[in-house]
Design a protein around this motif. Structure first.
Motif, PDB file in Angstrom:
ATOM      1  N   THR A  90       0.856  -1.190   0.000  1.00 31.22           N
ATOM      2  CA  THR A  90       0.000   0.000   0.000  1.00 31.22           C
ATOM      3  C   THR A  90       0.885   1.230   0.000  1.00 31.22           C
ATOM      4  OG1 THR A  90      -0.092   0.106   2.408  1.00 31.22           O
ATOM      5  CG2 THR A  90      -1.795  -1.205   1.306  1.00 31.22           C
ATOM      6  N   GLU A  91       0.261   2.406  -0.017  1.00 29.63           N
ATOM      7  CA  GLU A  91       1.022   3.653  -0.011  1.00 29.63           C
ATOM      8  C   GLU A  91       1.855   3.798   1.258  1.00 29.63           C
ATOM      9  OE1 GLU A  91      -1.757   6.813  -0.651  1.00 29.63           O
ATOM     10  OE2 GLU A  91      -2.299   6.084  -2.635  1.00 29.63           O
ATOM     11  N   ARG A  92       1.400   3.200   2.352  1.00 35.73           N
ATOM     12  CA  ARG A  92       2.120   3.273   3.631  1.00 35.73           C
ATOM     13  C   ARG A  92       3.184   2.190   3.757  1.00 35.73           C
ATOM     14  NH1 ARG A  92      -3.076   2.930   6.871  1.00 35.73           N
ATOM     15  NH2 ARG A  92      -4.294   4.309   5.576  1.00 35.73           N
ATOM     16  N   GLY A  93       3.329   1.347   2.738  1.00 35.49           N
ATOM     17  CA  GLY A  93       4.327   0.290   2.768  1.00 35.49           C
ATOM     18  C   GLY A  93       3.855  -0.998   3.424  1.00 35.49           C
ATOM     19  N   GLN A  95       1.793  -4.494   3.527  1.00 35.06           N
ATOM     20  CA  GLN A  95       1.374  -5.488   2.541  1.00 35.06           C
ATOM     21  C   GLN A  95      -0.124  -5.737   2.650  1.00 35.06           C
ATOM     22  OE1 GLN A  95       3.394  -6.891   0.179  1.00 35.06           O
ATOM     23  NE2 GLN A  95       4.991  -5.542   0.933  1.00 35.06           N
ATOM     24  N   GLN A  96      -0.822  -5.669   1.527  1.00 35.83           N
ATOM     25  CA  GLN A  96      -2.267  -5.864   1.498  1.00 35.83           C
ATOM     26  C   GLN A  96      -2.582  -7.096   0.662  1.00 35.83           C
ATOM     27  OE1 GLN A  96      -4.345  -2.657  -0.400  1.00 35.83           O
ATOM     28  NE2 GLN A  96      -6.347  -3.573  -0.125  1.00 35.83           N
TER      29      GLN A  96
END
Length: 143
Positions: A90-93, A95-96
């Motif tokens: 994700t943008e925050r680093g 993992q999704q």
């Protein structure tokens, strides 16, 4: 007689440089070959057999890269209509985990990108692939 000084690197510095650029590309190989040709000793030129062997290695390297790219394309296209599970950052680093049906495939900079719903997923991030027909058959037989 004047001699230019030669800059030297420690082995640790050299290994750092090598690790940062561990991938040689086709252009790099051609540059090395051209530099070798330009800087060869005119009294002892490079053996023509060695030159031909290097060109054959370059040709086989190029063919393997083309085959690898074609295989990735074929794998990605074969996933259209299948259910995939993937892990993407994700943008925050963080993992999704995502899952869904592959709607389409596009290619960007030699990389296959699967479109799963509204999300673009690089082929290398796919962790599992399921055929929707198989999943439907299993659920029908469970009832």
């Amino acid at each position: 007689m004047y001699v230019n000084s030669i800059n030297t690197m420690s082995s640790a510095q050299a290994s750092t440089v090598i690790n940062k650029s561990a991938k040689l590309r086709q252009d790099d190989f051609l540059k090395l070959l051209a530099a070798q040709m330009q800087n060869q000793n005119p009294l002892d030129p490079m053996d023509d057999k060695a030159f031909i062997a290097q060109m054959a290695q370059f040709s086989s390297l190029e063919q393997m890269q083309n085959m690898s790219a074609n295989l990735s394309m074929a794998q990605a296209v074969a996933m259209i209509g299948k259910e995939v599970y993937a892990t993407i950052p994700t943008e925050r680093g963080v993992q999704q985990q995502i899952s869904g049906t592959v709607d389409s495939v596009k290619f960007s900079n030699g990389q296959a990108i699967l479109t799963v719903g509204a999300v673009d997923v690089p082929l290398e991030n796919v962790t599992e692939v399921r055929d929707l027909e198989d999943a439907t058959e299993v659920s029908d037989s469970d009832e």
